[in-house]
Design a protein around this motif. Structure first.
Motif, PDB file in Angstrom:
ATOM      1  N   TYR A 119       0.839  -1.189   0.000  1.00 41.82           N
ATOM      2  CA  TYR A 119       0.000   0.000   0.000  1.00 41.82           C
ATOM      3  C   TYR A 119       0.882   1.250   0.000  1.00 41.82           C
ATOM      4  O   TYR A 119       0.708   2.166  -0.803  1.00 41.82           O
ATOM      5  N   HIS A 120       1.832   1.242   0.888  1.00 38.00           N
ATOM      6  CA  HIS A 120       2.741   2.381   1.004  1.00 38.00           C
ATOM      7  C   HIS A 120       3.563   2.559  -0.269  1.00 38.00           C
ATOM      8  O   HIS A 120       3.726   3.664  -0.779  1.00 38.00           O
ATOM      9  N   PHE A 121       4.077   1.471  -0.801  1.00 39.20           N
ATOM     10  CA  PHE A 121       4.878   1.571  -2.013  1.00 39.20           C
ATOM     11  C   PHE A 121       4.056   2.140  -3.159  1.00 39.20           C
ATOM     12  O   PHE A 121       4.469   3.066  -3.846  1.00 39.20           O
ATOM     13  N   PHE A 122       2.875   1.577  -3.349  1.00 36.49           N
ATOM     14  CA  PHE A 122       2.120   1.985  -4.529  1.00 36.49           C
ATOM     15  C   PHE A 122       1.603   3.415  -4.419  1.00 36.49           C
ATOM     16  O   PHE A 122       1.711   4.209  -5.346  1.00 36.49           O
ATOM     17  N   TRP A 123       1.041   3.711  -3.271  1.00 34.10           N
ATOM     18  CA  TRP A 123       0.401   5.025  -3.141  1.00 34.10           C
ATOM     19  C   TRP A 123       1.430   6.132  -2.926  1.00 34.10           C
ATOM     20  O   TRP A 123       1.483   7.125  -3.656  1.00 34.10           O
ATOM     21  N   ASP A 124       2.254   5.959  -1.898  1.00 29.60           N
ATOM     22  CA  ASP A 124       3.169   7.034  -1.515  1.00 29.60           C
ATOM     23  C   ASP A 124       4.354   7.140  -2.475  1.00 29.60           C
ATOM     24  O   ASP A 124       4.648   8.209  -2.986  1.00 29.60           O
ATOM     25  N   ASP A 125       5.036   6.018  -2.673  1.00 28.87           N
ATOM     26  CA  ASP A 125       6.259   6.088  -3.484  1.00 28.87           C
ATOM     27  C   ASP A 125       5.931   6.222  -4.972  1.00 28.87           C
ATOM     28  O   ASP A 125       6.407   7.132  -5.634  1.00 28.87           O
ATOM     29  N   PHE A 126       5.123   5.299  -5.458  1.00 26.04           N
ATOM     30  CA  PHE A 126       4.889   5.259  -6.895  1.00 26.04           C
ATOM     31  C   PHE A 126       3.981   6.403  -7.368  1.00 26.04           C
ATOM     32  O   PHE A 126       4.327   7.140  -8.284  1.00 26.04           O
ATOM     33  N   CYS A 127       2.826   6.556  -6.742  1.00 23.79           N
ATOM     34  CA  CYS A 127       1.892   7.580  -7.217  1.00 23.79           C
ATOM     35  C   CYS A 127       2.304   8.991  -6.799  1.00 23.79           C
ATOM     36  O   CYS A 127       2.400   9.893  -7.631  1.00 23.79           O
ATOM     37  N   ASP A 128       2.507   9.184  -5.502  1.00 28.94           N
ATOM     38  CA  ASP A 128       2.734  10.544  -5.021  1.00 28.94           C
ATOM     39  C   ASP A 128       4.048  11.123  -5.518  1.00 28.94           C
ATOM     40  O   ASP A 128       4.140  12.308  -5.792  1.00 28.94           O
ATOM     41  N   TRP A 129       5.060  10.295  -5.633  1.00 27.06           N
ATOM     42  CA  TRP A 129       6.359  10.831  -6.001  1.00 27.06           C
ATOM     43  C   TRP A 129       6.833  10.426  -7.388  1.00 27.06           C
ATOM     44  O   TRP A 129       7.139  11.264  -8.215  1.00 27.06           O
ATOM     45  N   TYR A 130       6.861   9.140  -7.656  1.00 30.61           N
ATOM     46  CA  TYR A 130       7.457   8.750  -8.931  1.00 30.61           C
ATOM     47  C   TYR A 130       6.669   9.296 -10.120  1.00 30.61           C
ATOM     48  O   TYR A 130       7.236   9.910 -11.023  1.00 30.61           O
ATOM     49  N   ILE A 131       5.376   9.090 -10.120  1.00 30.98           N
ATOM     50  CA  ILE A 131       4.584   9.574 -11.254  1.00 30.98           C
ATOM     51  C   ILE A 131       4.718  11.089 -11.370  1.00 30.98           C
ATOM     52  O   ILE A 131       4.907  11.622 -12.465  1.00 30.98           O
ATOM     53  N   GLU A 132       4.691  11.773 -10.258  1.00 28.37           N
ATOM     54  CA  GLU A 132       4.789  13.233 -10.297  1.00 28.37           C
ATOM     55  C   GLU A 132       6.164  13.677 -10.830  1.00 28.37           C
ATOM     56  O   GLU A 132       6.263  14.635 -11.587  1.00 28.37           O
ATOM     57  N   LEU A 133       7.199  12.962 -10.429  1.00 28.56           N
ATOM     58  CA  LEU A 133       8.546  13.364 -10.827  1.00 28.56           C
ATOM     59  C   LEU A 133       8.839  13.052 -12.290  1.00 28.56           C
ATOM     60  O   LEU A 133       9.609  13.735 -12.941  1.00 28.56           O
ATOM     61  N   THR A 134       8.209  12.011 -12.779  1.00 27.79           N
ATOM     62  CA  THR A 134       8.500  11.579 -14.145  1.00 27.79           C
ATOM     63  C   THR A 134       7.504  12.173 -15.138  1.00 27.79           C
ATOM     64  O   THR A 134       7.626  12.004 -16.342  1.00 27.79           O
ATOM     65  N   LYS A 135       6.513  12.862 -14.598  1.00 31.87           N
ATOM     66  CA  LYS A 135       5.409  13.359 -15.414  1.00 31.87           C
ATOM     67  C   LYS A 135       5.861  14.257 -16.561  1.00 31.87           C
ATOM     68  O   LYS A 135       5.375  14.117 -17.695  1.00 31.87           O
ATOM     69  N   ALA A 136       6.777  15.154 -16.263  1.00 28.55           N
ATOM     70  CA  ALA A 136       7.186  16.104 -17.282  1.00 28.55           C
ATOM     71  C   ALA A 136       7.712  15.382 -18.522  1.00 28.55           C
ATOM     72  O   ALA A 136       7.333  15.690 -19.646  1.00 28.55           O
ATOM     73  N   GLU A 137       8.517  14.393 -18.282  1.00 22.15           N
ATOM     74  CA  GLU A 137       9.077  13.635 -19.395  1.00 22.15           C
ATOM     75  C   GLU A 137       8.026  12.761 -20.064  1.00 22.15           C
ATOM     76  O   GLU A 137       7.900  12.739 -21.283  1.00 22.15           O
ATOM     77  N   VAL A 138       7.286  12.060 -19.241  1.00 23.24           N
ATOM     78  CA  VAL A 138       6.320  11.090 -19.755  1.00 23.24           C
ATOM     79  C   VAL A 138       5.202  11.771 -20.537  1.00 23.24           C
ATOM     80  O   VAL A 138       4.743  11.259 -21.555  1.00 23.24           O
ATOM     81  N   ALA A 139       4.783  12.937 -20.028  1.00 22.29           N
ATOM     82  CA  ALA A 139       3.630  13.594 -20.647  1.00 22.29           C
ATOM     83  C   ALA A 139       4.044  14.714 -21.599  1.00 22.29           C
ATOM     84  O   ALA A 139       3.229  15.560 -21.966  1.00 22.29           O
ATOM     85  N   ALA A 140       5.314  14.685 -21.984  1.00 18.84           N
ATOM     86  CA  ALA A 140       5.772  15.718 -22.915  1.00 18.84           C
ATOM     87  C   ALA A 140       4.962  15.680 -24.205  1.00 18.84           C
ATOM     88  O   ALA A 140       4.565  14.609 -24.664  1.00 18.84           O
ATOM     89  N   GLN A 141       4.727  16.870 -24.748  1.00 16.23           N
ATOM     90  CA  GLN A 141       3.935  16.952 -25.990  1.00 16.23           C
ATOM     91  C   GLN A 141       4.659  16.286 -27.159  1.00 16.23           C
ATOM     92  O   GLN A 141       4.066  15.535 -27.928  1.00 16.23           O
ATOM     93  N   GLU A 142       5.940  16.634 -27.266  1.00 16.34           N
ATOM     94  CA  GLU A 142       6.719  16.166 -28.407  1.00 16.34           C
ATOM     95  C   GLU A 142       7.274  14.772 -28.161  1.00 16.34           C
ATOM     96  O   GLU A 142       7.821  14.495 -27.084  1.00 16.34           O
TER      97      GLU A 142
END
Length: 896
Positions: A642-665
């Motif tokens: 629970y902690h890994f998925f919610w806190d580490d993966f969702c709250d931080w990893y997805i947020e930190l990688t978002k700029a790259e992952v969701a880049a337009q180009e």
RNA sequence: AGGCGCGUAGCUCAGGGGUAGAGCACUACCUUGACACGGUAGGGGUCUGGGGUUCAAAUCCCCACGCGCCUACCA
């Protein structure tokens, strides 16, 4: 791509189970690795009359988690399902059904009745197996067994004959527990003791000569009609002279002796006990010791017999009690009546008060079997109970005090006792009627009418369900089983007996471990029961929150009792939704990406801090979950995931990688980031799968690149499913302390700035400049490398990183690890006095902590005796606090 | 009568000799392109009470109180 914003559990629950079952995913044969280790569980067979309740759901969840986990680890895995014929329950269900049709069991006759039970079983029995499919249990239905199946019946007869021939099974006329309502004998374990307010009656019995008397105390005056002695303790001075005297039993005028017996406690009552050998187990024993007559005054319907006298004949035992008391009073022989709380024996099933009666029954001698089981525990520590305390002791203490087991029952539904009687009363025990006839040398045989206690067949389950007494491949492969998972209520009824029978007939214990689950209580802390109507129907919970969420809740119960609370399931429902939406984000940004395990290697190019960090978290999570499951610590495993998925993966990893992952180009960097995110998600789904089979499969099937090539090598020939992928391995070199520490510094920094925002009431839409001053070069490098992420996550207009903060006086500040300072310039928004106070308060808090730590360090005994590691840890903390205090002082000074 | 377990935040519970934890509930702010079943930041605890062991006790030991459970042949 259309993906709903909310997870719909019901849909996922309909999509996969049938396919898993049809494709044989649950059967051990799916595993093609000849050298695969094995893992097996036999299910505690639910009653054929039963329907799913929370206790089942709890046990099934734990068994399924461990089974799916082992399967994913490449074990050749068998979870064997089945049902119990449940003698009395089933007979009652069908009897009730007949009653509605106006037919009694006896009118129908035995043969027709048993046929009718089978018909009922085919048509309405086993509802629970449908419900179990809903739970998602990965049992091998192709091996499903029923305790009345012909092969299991053969096993029962084989065992009976063997034990009889060894003299362990015998027929005898003894005092037993009789249920006047169910009209059958019961074993000690089917009787429950209930505390009850009652009366203690003091009855006076006159002596035959000399006009003396003796007073006895009893809770059951009606049984005095069957008294054949009065007993006193041989050392009791009060009665020494009376031993050997004869009394005249009032109302019946029978002459009865006064005997001396050690059983009698001189302290209790009057120190004299009336002895009714036919109606009380203790009195029965006294009767045996003193060769007393047994006068039966109560019959099998709990009515007084003719031997009770004309006045009492035919009366119910309770009416007889009142009448006896009345008579004694009339005769002036009722000395007194006092209130008295005692425990009364009731039929566990129908709650009727048990009547101890003398009856001819079959018994199983337990002493030798018991000794073997105790020896196994002592010498090999098997079974291993989890938790060991208190269950190992509960188990062994019970075994030590074990008495012979009454195995016959006066029912029609069950395994009929394989004993036949000749016309001259000879007893023939055989595996079949043919064998009996051959043994007897005559066709004129009558089979014993009784059936065996249901538990007699249940105790053979671990090997009878695998085909014993035939020598089968399943027995070779899967016996002994790995673990038994069950509630504590059947440790005696079932667990201990399986151990004894396993040792006796297989020469080995039936299971290595016994995991004892807790009990789920209602919100008030009461046990759930049908009579109290306080049970919570797991199927309703499934409907409301989904099976996966319910399973997660159940898996976190562990071995202690807990009160049920819907809120907790709701929070796991939310968790499922979180998983759904994390996957949704990943999928919406997955163009060009594909699952690629190599993207998670340490050598994979372009790993940013947050990548190295999530790999560290992922591997640490796999390590911790594996360790937890290895020790049956389901709760810890759930917490970790629970902690890994919610806190580490969702709250931080997805947020930190978002700029790259969701880049337009589109760019190679974007594809790499997307692939890595996707692959981490895929690993996370695998970790979660044993707990949440439906949502993980539903999502996994949609992931780009999910397919047969991802299956565990042992399952390469199977169809593509997450349940046959490999459970994530731990790669220790990816568990990275540096990455964890650096990431923590970044997280702390971001949190501090957000805190300033919140305290200063700055709208999140308003960008702010952020000035970081860090004397530590390494820390500066970390912040610099993550400048973009920091900028985005705190919504900064700019982030500057320097050795020494050059923030204007009017700034909100916060102090970080290593004495670093972060400042947000807020011209016009700062109340200098308030800010000084806030910082001073923070400083005082740190100072207080430092003082405490320093006092500890100043204690020479601490430095001398505590481990060096602890002392160093303390020094490091003091250093860090000192740095922070120094920085705070500097900051406060700048505000002057 | 014996045996065992439990007592930690408002609630339900983890943890267990070395900086008190989670979920829910609560407070403030936020509908920002994964998710309001959401986000961010917070508040909240003499770990039932009293003794002891220890450099150090919420944790180990003893006693008390409260709550459960199990076993038993005291009429």
């Amino acid at each position: 791509m259309e993906i709903p914003k909310q997870y719909d559990p019901q849909q996922a629950e309909q999509n996969h189970y049938e396919r898993w079952e049809k494709q044989g995913c649950f059967a051990p044969e799916i595993n093609h690795d000849e050298n695969a280790p094995t893992f097996s569980i036999v299910i505690p067979p639910p009653n054929v009359t039963g329907s799913l309740h929370m206790g089942h759901a709890l046990q099934h969840t734990m068994m399924d988690v461990i089974t799916r986990y082992k399967r994913m680890c490449g074990y050749r895995t068998l979870w064997l399902p089945g049902m119990d014929h449940a003698g009395i329950s089933t007979q009652l269900v069908v009897t009730r059904e007949l009653k509605k049709e106006g037919v009694s069991r006896h009118e129908l006759g035995r043969e027709k009745f048993v046929e009718r039970v089978w018909k009922w079983k085919r048509e309405s029995g086993g509802q629970i197996t449908k419900q179990m499919r809903r739970e998602g249990v990965s049992v091998d239905w192709s091996r499903e067994k029923f305790t009345m199946d012909e092969d299991l019946s053969a096993a029962v007869r084989e065992v009976f004959v063997c034990l009889y021939e060894e003299g362990k099974i015998y027929r005898g006329n003894r005092i037993v527990n009789w249920c006047p309502n169910d009209q059958t004998v019961l074993s000690d374990l089917e009787v429950e003791k209930v505390a009850q307010d009652g009366k203690l009656y003091y009855l006076r019995y006159p002596t035959k000569n000399g006009g003396g008397s003796i007073t006895v105390a009893t809770t059951r005056p009606e049984t005095m009609l069957g008294d054949t002695a009065v007993a006193v303790n041989p050392n009791d001075e009060r009665y020494r002279d009376l031993v050997g005297e004869t009394l005249v039993l009032p109302l019946v005028a029978r002459s009865i002796p006064i005997v001396a017996d050690d059983f009698v406690d001189p302290q209790f009552g009057t120190g004299a006990v009336k002895v009714t050998p036919a109606h009380d187990p203790n009195d029965y024993d006294i009767g045996v010791r003193h060769n007393l007559e047994r006068v039966v005054v109560i019959d099998s319907h709990a009515k007084m017999t003719e031997a009770a006298g004309a006045e009492f004949f035919g009366l119910d035992r309770n009416k007889a009690r009142a009448k006896v008391v009345e008579k004694f009073e009339e005769l002036g022989l009722l000395e007194k009546v006092v209130d008295y709380e005692f425990s009364i024996s009731k039929c566990e099933r129908c709650k009727t008060v048990i009547e101890p009666l003398i009856s001819t029954q079959w018994f199983l001698r337990m002493d030798e079997l018991r000794d073997e089981a105790l020896k196994l525990l002592e010498q090999k520590k098997k079974p291993q109970f989890v938790p060991e305390v208190p269950y190992e002791k509960v188990y062994s203490n019970w075994l030590e005090n074990l008495r012979d087991w009454t195995i016959s029952r006066q029912l029609w539904w069950g395994h009929q006792i394989p004993a036949w009687y000749t016309s001259d009363g000879e007893t023939i025990v055989a595996r079949s009627e043919e064998e009996a006839k051959a043994k007897a040398g005559t066709d004129q045989l009558v089979q014993d009418q009784d059936v065996l206690d249901t538990w007699f067949s249940s105790q053979l389950w671990p090997f009878s369900a695998m085909g014993w007494p035939e020598k089968t491949k399943d027995l070779d492969t899967f016996y002994p089983t790995s673990v038994l998972m069950t509630g504590r209520d059947i440790i005696f009824l079932w667990v201990s007996r399986m151990v004894m029978m396993g040792l006796k007939f297989m020469g080995r214990e039936p299971f290595a471990d016994v995991f004892v689950t807790g009990t789920i209580l209602d919100a008030q802390g009461q046990r759930m029961s049908k009579t109290k109507m306080n049970g919570i129907d797991p199927l309703e919970v499934f409907d409301k929150y989904g099976v996966d969420a319910t399973r997660l809740k159940l898996a976190s119960v562990g071995s202690t009792d807990i009160r049920w609370n819907d809120k907790q399931v709701e929070s796991y429902r939310n968790f499922a939704n979180k998983i759904w939406n994390a996957a949704r984000f990943t999928l919406l940004n997955s163009e060009g990406a594909t699952i690629d395990p190599e993207s998670l290697d340490a050598t994979s190019p372009g790993l940013a801090l947050h990548d190295r960090w999530i790999l560290s978290r992922l591997n640490a999570t796999a390590r911790d979950v594996r360790a937890a499951l290895g020790g049956y610590e389901f709760h810890a495993a759930v917490q970790t995931l629970y902690h890994f998925f919610w806190d580490d993966f969702c709250d931080w990893y997805i947020e930190l990688t978002k700029a790259e992952v969701a880049a337009q180009e589109a760019s190679p960097e974007r594809t790499t980031a997307r692939t890595r995110l996707l692959t981490v998600l895929e690993q996370a789904l695998r970790l979660l799968h044993p707990f949440m089979p439906y949502i993980t499969e539903e999502l996994w099937q949609q992931l780009p690149g999910a397919g047969k090539h991802l299956l565990h090598p042992a399952y390469r020939e199977a169809e593509s499913t997450i349940m046959l992928t490999a459970y994530p391995e731990v790669k220790p070199d990816l568990i990275n302390d540096t990455a964890e520490w650096e990431m923590q510094a970044v997280i702390d920094l971001i949190s501090r700035v957000r805190n300033i925002r919140s305290e200063m009431n700055i709208k999140s839409s308003e960008p702010i400049p952020v000035l970081i001053g860090s004397p530590d070069e390494k820390l500066r490098a970390v912040f610099s490398a993550n400048q973009n992420q920091i900028t985005r996550l705190v919504r900064a207009s700019e982030v500057s990183i320097m050795a020494k903060s050059e923030a204007p006086r009017a700034s909100a500040r916060s102090v970080l690890v290593g004495g670093a300072e972060v400042a947000v310039p807020l011209a016009g928004l700062i109340d200098f006095e308030a800010e000084r106070q806030r910082l001073n308060k923070e400083k005082e808090k740190l100072a207080a902590e430092a003082a405490k730590l320093e006092a500890q360090l100043a204690n020479p005994q601490f430095v001398e005796r505590a481990p060096a590691e602890k002392v160093n840890e303390l020094r490091a903390r003091i250093t860090d606090i000192a740095q922070r205090i120094a920085q705070l002082e500097q900051t406060i000074e700048n505000l002057q």
